[in-house]
Design a protein around this motif. Sequence first.
Motif, PDB file in Angstrom:
ATOM      1  N   ILE A   1       0.882  -1.178   0.000  1.00 28.09           N
ATOM      2  CA  ILE A   1       0.000   0.000   0.000  1.00 28.09           C
ATOM      3  C   ILE A   1       0.913   1.218   0.000  1.00 28.09           C
ATOM      4  CG2 ILE A   1      -1.749   1.283   1.315  1.00 28.09           C
ATOM      5  CD1 ILE A   1      -2.689  -1.468   2.416  1.00 28.09           C
ATOM      6  N   LEU A   2       0.795   2.034  -1.039  1.00 23.31           N
ATOM      7  CA  LEU A   2       1.740   3.149  -1.190  1.00 23.31           C
ATOM      8  C   LEU A   2       1.473   4.257  -0.169  1.00 23.31           C
ATOM      9  CD1 LEU A   2       1.836   3.569  -5.083  1.00 23.31           C
ATOM     10  CD2 LEU A   2       3.202   2.057  -3.627  1.00 23.31           C
ATOM     11  N   ASP A   3       2.545   4.998   0.167  1.00 29.70           N
ATOM     12  CA  ASP A   3       2.290   6.149   1.027  1.00 29.70           C
ATOM     13  C   ASP A   3       1.932   7.327   0.123  1.00 29.70           C
ATOM     14  OD1 ASP A   3       4.547   8.514   1.727  1.00 29.70           O
ATOM     15  OD2 ASP A   3       5.167   6.926   0.349  1.00 29.70           O
ATOM     16  N   LEU A   4       1.072   8.191   0.633  1.00 31.16           N
ATOM     17  CA  LEU A   4       0.476   9.225  -0.214  1.00 31.16           C
ATOM     18  C   LEU A   4       1.526  10.132  -0.857  1.00 31.16           C
ATOM     19  CD1 LEU A   4      -2.619  10.722  -0.621  1.00 31.16           C
ATOM     20  CD2 LEU A   4      -1.116  12.488   0.263  1.00 31.16           C
ATOM     21  N   ASP A   5       2.494  10.585  -0.055  1.00 30.78           N
ATOM     22  CA  ASP A   5       3.448  11.561  -0.577  1.00 30.78           C
ATOM     23  C   ASP A   5       4.210  10.994  -1.782  1.00 30.78           C
ATOM     24  OD1 ASP A   5       2.471  12.799   1.592  1.00 30.78           O
ATOM     25  OD2 ASP A   5       4.382  13.131   2.613  1.00 30.78           O
TER      26      ASP A   5
ATOM     27  N   ALA B   1       3.338   8.486  -3.692  1.00 35.00           N
ATOM     28  CA  ALA B   1       2.447   8.197  -4.826  1.00 35.00           C
ATOM     29  C   ALA B   1       2.126   9.486  -5.593  1.00 35.00           C
ATOM     30  CB  ALA B   1       1.165   7.541  -4.324  1.00 35.00           C
ATOM     31  N   ILE B   2       1.874  10.579  -4.860  1.00 29.76           N
ATOM     32  CA  ILE B   2       1.543  11.853  -5.528  1.00 29.76           C
ATOM     33  C   ILE B   2       2.747  12.340  -6.333  1.00 29.76           C
ATOM     34  CG2 ILE B   2       1.177  14.333  -5.074  1.00 29.76           C
ATOM     35  CD1 ILE B   2      -1.410  12.954  -4.632  1.00 29.76           C
ATOM     36  N   VAL B   3       3.920  12.277  -5.711  1.00 31.06           N
ATOM     37  CA  VAL B   3       5.115  12.797  -6.386  1.00 31.06           C
ATOM     38  C   VAL B   3       5.399  11.979  -7.656  1.00 31.06           C
ATOM     39  CG1 VAL B   3       7.619  13.061  -6.159  1.00 31.06           C
ATOM     40  CG2 VAL B   3       6.118  13.864  -4.337  1.00 31.06           C
ATOM     41  N   SER B   4       5.256  10.654  -7.578  1.00 34.44           N
ATOM     42  CA  SER B   4       5.568   9.924  -8.818  1.00 34.44           C
ATOM     43  C   SER B   4       4.485  10.109  -9.871  1.00 34.44           C
ATOM     44  CB  SER B   4       5.907   8.439  -8.636  1.00 34.44           C
ATOM     45  OG  SER B   4       5.278   7.910  -7.565  1.00 34.44           O
ATOM     46  N   LYS B   5       3.221  10.268  -9.464  1.00 37.27           N
ATOM     47  CA  LYS B   5       2.185  10.526 -10.485  1.00 37.27           C
ATOM     48  C   LYS B   5       2.423  11.885 -11.139  1.00 37.27           C
ATOM     49  CE  LYS B   5      -0.585   8.157 -11.582  1.00 37.27           C
ATOM     50  NZ  LYS B   5      -0.550   7.219 -12.714  1.00 37.27           N
ATOM     51  N   LEU B   6       2.775  12.892 -10.320  1.00 42.82           N
ATOM     52  CA  LEU B   6       3.068  14.209 -10.897  1.00 42.82           C
ATOM     53  C   LEU B   6       4.254  14.122 -11.863  1.00 42.82           C
ATOM     54  CD1 LEU B   6       2.564  16.610  -7.860  1.00 42.82           C
ATOM     55  CD2 LEU B   6       1.604  16.952 -10.144  1.00 42.82           C
ATOM     56  N   ALA B   7       5.263  13.330 -11.477  1.00 46.24           N
ATOM     57  CA  ALA B   7       6.442  13.189 -12.347  1.00 46.24           C
ATOM     58  C   ALA B   7       6.032  12.563 -13.684  1.00 46.24           C
ATOM     59  CB  ALA B   7       7.492  12.321 -11.649  1.00 46.24           C
ATOM     60  N   GLN B   8       5.164  11.550 -13.612  1.00 47.53           N
ATOM     61  CA  GLN B   8       4.715  10.887 -14.854  1.00 47.53           C
ATOM     62  C   GLN B   8       3.937  11.866 -15.745  1.00 47.53           C
ATOM     63  OE1 GLN B   8       1.260   8.185 -14.819  1.00 47.53           O
ATOM     64  NE2 GLN B   8       2.700   6.536 -15.302  1.00 47.53           N
ATOM     65  N   ILE B   9       3.042  12.617 -15.107  1.00 50.02           N
ATOM     66  CA  ILE B   9       2.220  13.558 -15.876  1.00 50.02           C
ATOM     67  C   ILE B   9       3.103  14.645 -16.513  1.00 50.02           C
ATOM     68  CG2 ILE B   9       0.444  15.370 -15.623  1.00 50.02           C
ATOM     69  CD1 ILE B   9      -0.978  13.476 -13.627  1.00 50.02           C
ATOM     70  N   LEU B  10       4.034  15.168 -15.724  1.00 54.75           N
ATOM     71  CA  LEU B  10       4.913  16.220 -16.258  1.00 54.75           C
ATOM     72  C   LEU B  10       5.806  15.689 -17.374  1.00 54.75           C
ATOM     73  CD1 LEU B  10       5.642  18.013 -12.871  1.00 54.75           C
ATOM     74  CD2 LEU B  10       4.689  19.115 -14.918  1.00 54.75           C
ATOM     75  N   GLU B  11       6.258  14.470 -17.205  1.00 51.14           N
ATOM     76  CA  GLU B  11       7.098  13.848 -18.248  1.00 51.14           C
ATOM     77  C   GLU B  11       6.316  13.755 -19.566  1.00 51.14           C
ATOM     78  OE1 GLU B  11       8.804  10.052 -16.970  1.00 51.14           O
ATOM     79  OE2 GLU B  11       8.609   9.346 -19.033  1.00 51.14           O
ATOM     80  N   ASP B  12       5.054  13.315 -19.480  1.00 49.84           N
ATOM     81  CA  ASP B  12       4.243  13.169 -20.701  1.00 49.84           C
ATOM     82  C   ASP B  12       3.932  14.528 -21.324  1.00 49.84           C
ATOM     83  OD1 ASP B  12       4.354  10.518 -20.097  1.00 49.84           O
ATOM     84  OD2 ASP B  12       2.218  10.267 -19.634  1.00 49.84           O
ATOM     85  N   ILE B  13       3.715  15.524 -20.462  1.00 48.67           N
ATOM     86  CA  ILE B  13       3.422  16.862 -20.997  1.00 48.67           C
ATOM     87  C   ILE B  13       4.664  17.428 -21.702  1.00 48.67           C
ATOM     88  CG2 ILE B  13       2.904  19.264 -20.327  1.00 48.67           C
ATOM     89  CD1 ILE B  13       1.025  18.086 -18.180  1.00 48.67           C
TER      90      ILE B  13
END
Length: 465
Positions: free
Chosen positions: A226-230, A232-244
């Motif tokens: 079970i991921l910790d929130l911080d 998980a948020i940071v890696s999702k933001l990194a993925q989104i920014l990478e794609d953008i």
Amino acid sequence: MERQRFPRDDRRIRELDADLERQFADRLVLCPTLDRKTVSFQGNKQQPKYRWFKYKEGFSSVLVRFLISEYFDALPKRILDPFAGSGTTLLTACELGIDADGIELLPIAREIIEVRSRVESGLTSEEIDRLQFWQTVKPWQSISLRQPLHYLKTTDGAYSPETEAAIERYLFAMTSERDRVAKLLRFVLLCILESVSFTRKDGQYLRWDYRAQRQRRTGKFNKGKILDLDGAIVSKLAQILEDIELELFNASRISSVPNGKITLFPGSCLDILPTLADKSYDAIITSPPYCNRYDYTRTYALELALLGVTETEMRQLRQAMLSCTVENKEKTLLQNWKSAIAAADSQVLLQAILEDLEAQKQAKRLNNSGIPRMVKGYFYEMAAVIFESARVLQPGGLMFVVNDNVRYAGVDISVDTILSDLARHLGFAIVSILVLPASKGNSSQQMGQHGRKPLRKCVYIWRKR
Ligand SMILES: C[S@@+](CC[C@H](N)C(=O)[O-])C[C@H]1O[C@@H](n2cnc3c(N)ncnc32)[C@H](O)[C@@H]1O
């Protein structure tokens, strides 16, 4: 799937099924080009932008591109998806420069489409900077104020106290951002909710991990890490920014066609389709819910709760869904749909299946008495959708439908041939029913239990006459 507890005679259904299959023998085509990955969300897992939110019931962007390139000489101008889901059809069409309209009932699916189409039309550099700020500074960590999390009965206790506190601080920190950025940040949270919770989406319901505190949890299900929130948020933001960034880089090098326009109609397609103009689309690419008891309102309960959906709204959404759960009550179908109802009334295989399911229900052999009503509702409502789809398509327009066959009480329900039979009575010619090579439901357990062939997963291709 239902378990067959008593031997019984289903010869009539099997004969009618074989007869219908013979009628479509030259249309049922094994299609090795399409695999289960392409025809499911799996195919989106590595795709920039499509990989952000795991909409498990989705199909892939690759499939939409394949169907368009394979079946059209010139690009269609306008496409419709009456069950838009996370918007794979709409967003792929938009990238190809095609205008696309979608209808979708579920607020979480609509949220994905809205955020994704906003990104498609371009974020400002200030918005990108804010996302980068959240990724690096993590402003929710340094505050103590919280925005209380909205719960539903089915989501109470879904997070550990630490995760819940972190979510509430994140929600509070979001309130100091402008609306557009706040919406993007809420989307980031929606993308990772399941991974930080004690639950896992499991088709018909949410499964609860044994570590959850709630009373209702059963068994020893362990969902793994079970991921910790911080994190998980940071890696999702990194993925989104990478794609953008990738998108911006590509846009600066490749001269691409202007994006198509996306229009999203919120609500049920049974209400909205009748309001769309005749002959206004060149193609429909869609995948309705399958007739498999999967309850989207239950599996997406965490996300719906975060979006503020109330218990009453949840019940309304569940009832408005195309009948695909045992809780769906019978819907009133419009007077206009007489020919659709008549087509379903006279589909002999469907009627034999419905009769059989009703008999099984009377004999208390079904593990849920709502199954006959669900199956009936599914086909009659789909008949209405097919009728409306024929009406809104241009003559010669194509309709593509991704769907699975199902099995109840040991009887195979050939959703593909039954729906195709309805379609040919409602204005379509059947071009083909593409059958995927690796079929579902062929586990040795099922094969042994019912001695049946594997269930087909197909893409139906129908042309408006
Ligand atoms: C199989 S999913 C579609 C997935 C989509 N192709 C994608 O790639 O994301 C079916 C969708 O139909 C929606 N749905 C169910 N009943 C509906 C109705 N009556 N009107 C509109 N949408 C409905 C569900 O919420 C779900 O998102």
